[in-house]
Design an enzyme around this catalytic site. Structure first.
Site, PDB file in Angstrom:
ATOM      1  N   CYS A  77       0.871  -1.172   0.000  1.00 44.76           N
ATOM      2  CA  CYS A  77       0.000   0.000   0.000  1.00 44.76           C
ATOM      3  C   CYS A  77       0.908   1.221   0.000  1.00 44.76           C
ATOM      4  O   CYS A  77       1.693   1.428   0.935  1.00 44.76           O
ATOM      5  CB  CYS A  77      -0.888  -0.008   1.243  1.00 44.76           C
ATOM      6  SG  CYS A  77      -1.844   1.506   1.413  1.00 44.76           S
ATOM      7  N   CYS A 187      -0.347   3.745  -6.714  1.00 47.69           N
ATOM      8  CA  CYS A 187      -1.374   3.204  -5.817  1.00 47.69           C
ATOM      9  C   CYS A 187      -1.698   1.831  -6.386  1.00 47.69           C
ATOM     10  O   CYS A 187      -1.884   1.689  -7.606  1.00 47.69           O
ATOM     11  CB  CYS A 187      -2.613   4.093  -5.828  1.00 47.69           C
ATOM     12  SG  CYS A 187      -4.044   3.315  -5.034  1.00 47.69           S
TER      13      CYS A 187
HETATM   14  N1  DGL Z   1      -4.033   0.881  -2.648  1.00 46.61           N
HETATM   15  C1  DGL Z   1      -3.493   1.719  -1.623  1.00 46.61           C
HETATM   16  C2  DGL Z   1      -2.311   2.493  -2.115  1.00 46.61           C
HETATM   17  O1  DGL Z   1      -1.491   1.901  -2.788  1.00 46.61           O
HETATM   18  C3  DGL Z   1      -4.534   2.499  -0.842  1.00 46.61           C
HETATM   19  C4  DGL Z   1      -5.560   3.174  -1.631  1.00 46.61           C
HETATM   20  C5  DGL Z   1      -6.716   3.734  -0.781  1.00 46.61           C
HETATM   21  O2  DGL Z   1      -7.338   2.958  -0.059  1.00 46.61           O
HETATM   22  O3  DGL Z   1      -6.978   4.948  -0.878  1.00 46.61           O
HETATM   23  O4  DGL Z   1      -2.127   3.636  -1.828  1.00 46.61           O
END
Ligand code: DGL
Length: 263
Positions: A77, A187
């Protein structure tokens, strides 16, 4: 005597299906590991939460994974890698692999002068992509751009609806004005949008850091003598804090998840 932890599990965590873009690539190069995945859907999206909230979520997820017995956790993440990793990195007795910090050096060596970054509002506000990349290559010009709607679009599997395509295109148009050579999908949810993004720009303009990330993790596990050499095919477990059915539906593009447990 130092305990050999190589047969323990590897944890993966993200706010939801985004983490599967990393997990699916990891599994392709290293399927002998026992893996446990946690999607924190109750608190998704992470990208518009405060740092205090994110630290609280990360500690809960890490405590859960710790109880399950993990030798390492893949922080798949970007948002928590940017904001909570620096705070919690010494609180646990297992290795933590944060996606941004693990990939920054490889990104800095891409041979690109003008680099775009798409990420959540929280990741962009942190400036961590820029500061990590500039540690290795201060000449790279970086264009950060926050995409506040993209995670919800992916989690609700609505990316093919015309109004959602328009939102995605608008963000891309803003970025393209900077004339970047490559754009990092900063993301883990964004690779789900690659088919839509590549309708409006060349597909090879977009870089999914997961490709570098999984190679980095594999080589570090090797170096640290943590690779599980006992198994042919490792086990896998999937947990979510809400919406298991939505998780299963949205995950399909990247990974076929059979059983998802609600905790
Ligand atoms: N998928 C995560 C990232 O890489 C979090 C995205 C979210 O929940 O806003 O930042």
């Amino acid at each position: 005597m130092i305990k050999n932890r190589s047969s323990e599990k590897i944890g993966f965590c993200d706010s939801g299906v985004g983490g599967l873009t990393v997990y699916s690539k990891f599994r392709k190069i290293l399927d002998s590991e026992d893996c446990i995945f946690f999607g924190d859907l109750k608190n998704s999206p992470y990208g518009n939460k405060t740092k205090e909230q994110l630290i609280n979520y990360s500690r809960k997820v890490f405590d859960f994974l710790h109880k399950k017995g993990v030798k390492a956790v893949v922080m798949a993440c970007n948002t928590t890698s940017a904001s909570t990793y620096p705070i919690i990195k010494n609180e646990y007795d297992f290795k933590i692999y944060p996606i941004i910090q693990s990939c920054a050096k490889i990104i800095s060596e891409l041979g690109v002068k003008r680099l775009g970054i798409f990420a959540t509002p929280s990741t962009i506000a942190s400036g961590v992509y820029e500061s990590e990349i500039h540690k290795y290559n201060s000449d790279m010009i970086i264009y950060p751009h926050a995409c506040p709607d993209w995670v919800n679009i992916v989690e609700s599997s609505t990316q093919n609806q015309p109004d959602k395509i328009e939102i995605i295109k608008q963000d891309l148009d803003v970025m393209l004005k900077n004339n970047p050579e490559k754009i990092i999908l900063g993301c883990t949810h964004y690779p789900y949008l690659i088919d839509i993004l590549s309708k409006f720009a060349p597909k090879d303009m977009f870089i999914d850091p997961a490709d570098f990330f999984v190679e980095y993790i594999k080589s570090d596990l090797e170096k640290s003598r943590l690779l599980n050499t006992q198994k042919q095919i490792g086990s896998e477990e999937f947990y979510v804090s809400a919406n298991p059915e939505e998780f299963k539906k949205a995950s399909k593009m990247f990974y076929e998840v059979n059983d998802v447990f609600l905790v």
